[in-house]
Design an enzyme around this catalytic site. Structure first.
Site, PDB file in Angstrom:
ATOM      1  N   ASP A   1      -4.824  -6.766  20.015  1.00 30.50           N
ATOM      2  CA  ASP A   1      -3.657  -6.178  19.440  1.00 30.50           C
ATOM      3  C   ASP A   1      -2.688  -7.362  19.265  1.00 30.50           C
ATOM      4  O   ASP A   1      -2.356  -7.874  18.084  1.00 30.50           O
ATOM      5  CB  ASP A   1      -3.155  -5.039  19.905  1.00 30.50           C
ATOM      6  CG  ASP A   1      -2.723  -4.182  18.872  1.00 30.50           C
ATOM      7  OD1 ASP A   1      -2.919  -4.197  17.814  1.00 30.50           O
ATOM      8  OD2 ASP A   1      -1.947  -3.284  19.292  1.00 30.50           O
TER       9      ASP A   1
ATOM     10  N   ASP B   1      -3.620   3.442  17.451  1.00 26.50           N
ATOM     11  CA  ASP B   1      -2.775   3.376  18.328  1.00 26.50           C
ATOM     12  C   ASP B   1      -2.294   4.719  18.980  1.00 26.50           C
ATOM     13  O   ASP B   1      -1.647   5.091  19.782  1.00 26.50           O
ATOM     14  CB  ASP B   1      -1.299   2.927  17.378  1.00 26.50           C
ATOM     15  CG  ASP B   1      -1.543   1.381  17.198  1.00 26.50           C
ATOM     16  OD1 ASP B   1      -2.338   0.649  18.030  1.00 26.50           O
ATOM     17  OD2 ASP B   1      -0.889   0.973  16.172  1.00 26.50           O
TER      18      ASP B   1
END
Length: 370
Positions: free
Chosen positions: A214, A260
């Site tokens: 990420d 997420d």
């Protein structure tokens, strides 16, 4: 597999329209509060539903769990898919690509929503109607053998499919954010329910790997943000910050990727099942990590507005979700039990009690004597 396709464009939680007129504080609070609630709901209910999936060994949805090797490879596979999408968007028309992807996710979304709507619709019908079943059988002869596919459905199934298909058609034509969120929440719920980690160590490997994934793709390049903004499919939850001013036709969106939600969600669900294995009648690890996830989302939003830049949500969610159970385990002396907990082991059936076992042994001995 389904999550790897959706999570390649996850992470970039941020303001999709930073260049437009700034939203009002009230609108921003409403938008981010709604996103947080929509992220928490699938994790909470999907986690409890995962207990049923884990206990029901005969369920075809429960055939495979993610192991440590899969978890280690996941960030690399996701990176390859993400960069491939980025290249495709640079070369081909976004409209054509999004039409293909929207159609694909539309089919998945209709199936997911139908499964969610079915039990709700079923409650509105009397028992004599819900017991009605229709069946369609398809036969195919293959080398002197007959393969039979049997589709069984009820009136509730038909109504659920009609409603879901209507919503899917609305999404295909209008790309409306409400339908997008319905599909996205359905994907997230089933992702948390069905996708299961084999043990806590696997969860650590997966989350730590995606932590660096990420950070690299959001801070190191523009790939993640570009793909997330270009990808018009229900792989992210969105909410308009100008809803108060413009109503349902609002267009200034804040967003959070499904990755997420699902990635931390499957780890939180594992902790709930670990809590149940301890048989303490308390789900301390689950609720504490669930709250930590909520705090991680708040931190992501706060940092994003301070630095005015899209943030990799896992940068804040991973430390919260991993640090919390470790801290609690250290206090309670459960560190060994936490990492020893493993759902990949198949337990052998045990006799109901010692008396039954002795009777079975005596019966076998008598048969041998005869």
């Amino acid at each position: 597999k389904a999550v790897s396709e959706k999570s390649v464009v996850d992470a970039a939680m941020g303001n999709e329209t930073a260049s437009r007129v700034a939203a009002t504080p009230e609108g921003m609070i409403l938008a981010y509060s709604s996103l947080i609630i929509m992220a928490l709901v699938p994790i909470f209910f999907g986690s409890f539903r995962s207990i049923y999936q884990n206990d029901n060994k005969d369920n075809p949805k429960n055939r495979e769990k993610m192991g440590s090797k899969d978890a280690a490879l996941f960030p690399f596979i996701a990176s390859g898919c993400l960069f491939s999408l980025y290249i495709v968007f640079q070369i081909f028309s976004k409209d054509h690509i999004n039409m293909l992807l929207s159609t694909y996710f539309l089919i998945l979304g209709v199936g997911s929503l139908s499964s969610l709507f079915f039990p709700v619709i079923d409650k509105f019908f009397p028992t004599r109607i819900t017991k009605i079943k229709y069946s369609i059988k398809l036969q195919q002869e293959i080398e002197q053998s007959v393969k039979v596919v049997d589709f069984t459905f009820t009136p509730s199934n038909i109504i659920a499919i009609i409603i879901s298909s209507s919503l899917g058609l609305w999404y295909l034509l209008k790309k409306h954010w409400i339908v997008n969120n319905l599909f996205g929440m359905a994907f997230s719920y089933y992702g948390v329910e069905i996708l299961q980690l084999s043990n806590v160590a696997t969860g650590f490997i997966l989350l730590i790997g995606l932590f660096f994934y990420d950070i690299f793709w959001v801070f190191g390049t523009d790939v993640m943000v570009t793909v997330a903004k270009s990808f018009e499919a229900p792989i992210k939850l969105v909410f308009p910050q100008d809803l108060i001013q413009n109503g349902l036709s609002a267009s200034q969106f804040a967003m959070i990727g499904l990755g997420d939600i699902v990635i931390p969600g499957i780890f939180i669900a594992l902790l709930l099942r670990f809590d149940r294995s301890l048989k303490r009648n308390k789900s301390v690890y689950f609720y504490a990590t669930f709250i930590a996830y909520f705090c991680g989302l708040l931190t992501t939003i706060g940092v994003m507005h301070i630095f005015k830049h899209a943030q990799p949500a896992l940068l804040y969610l991973v430390p919260a979700c991993l640090g919390t159970p470790l801290f609690i385990a250290a206090i309670k002396g459960d560190v060994r039990a936490l990492f020893k907990y493993d759902e990949s082991e198949v337990k052998k059936p045990v006799a109901a009690n010692e008396t039954d076992q002795r009777q079975a042994e005596q019966s076998d001995a008598e048969k041998k004597d005869d």
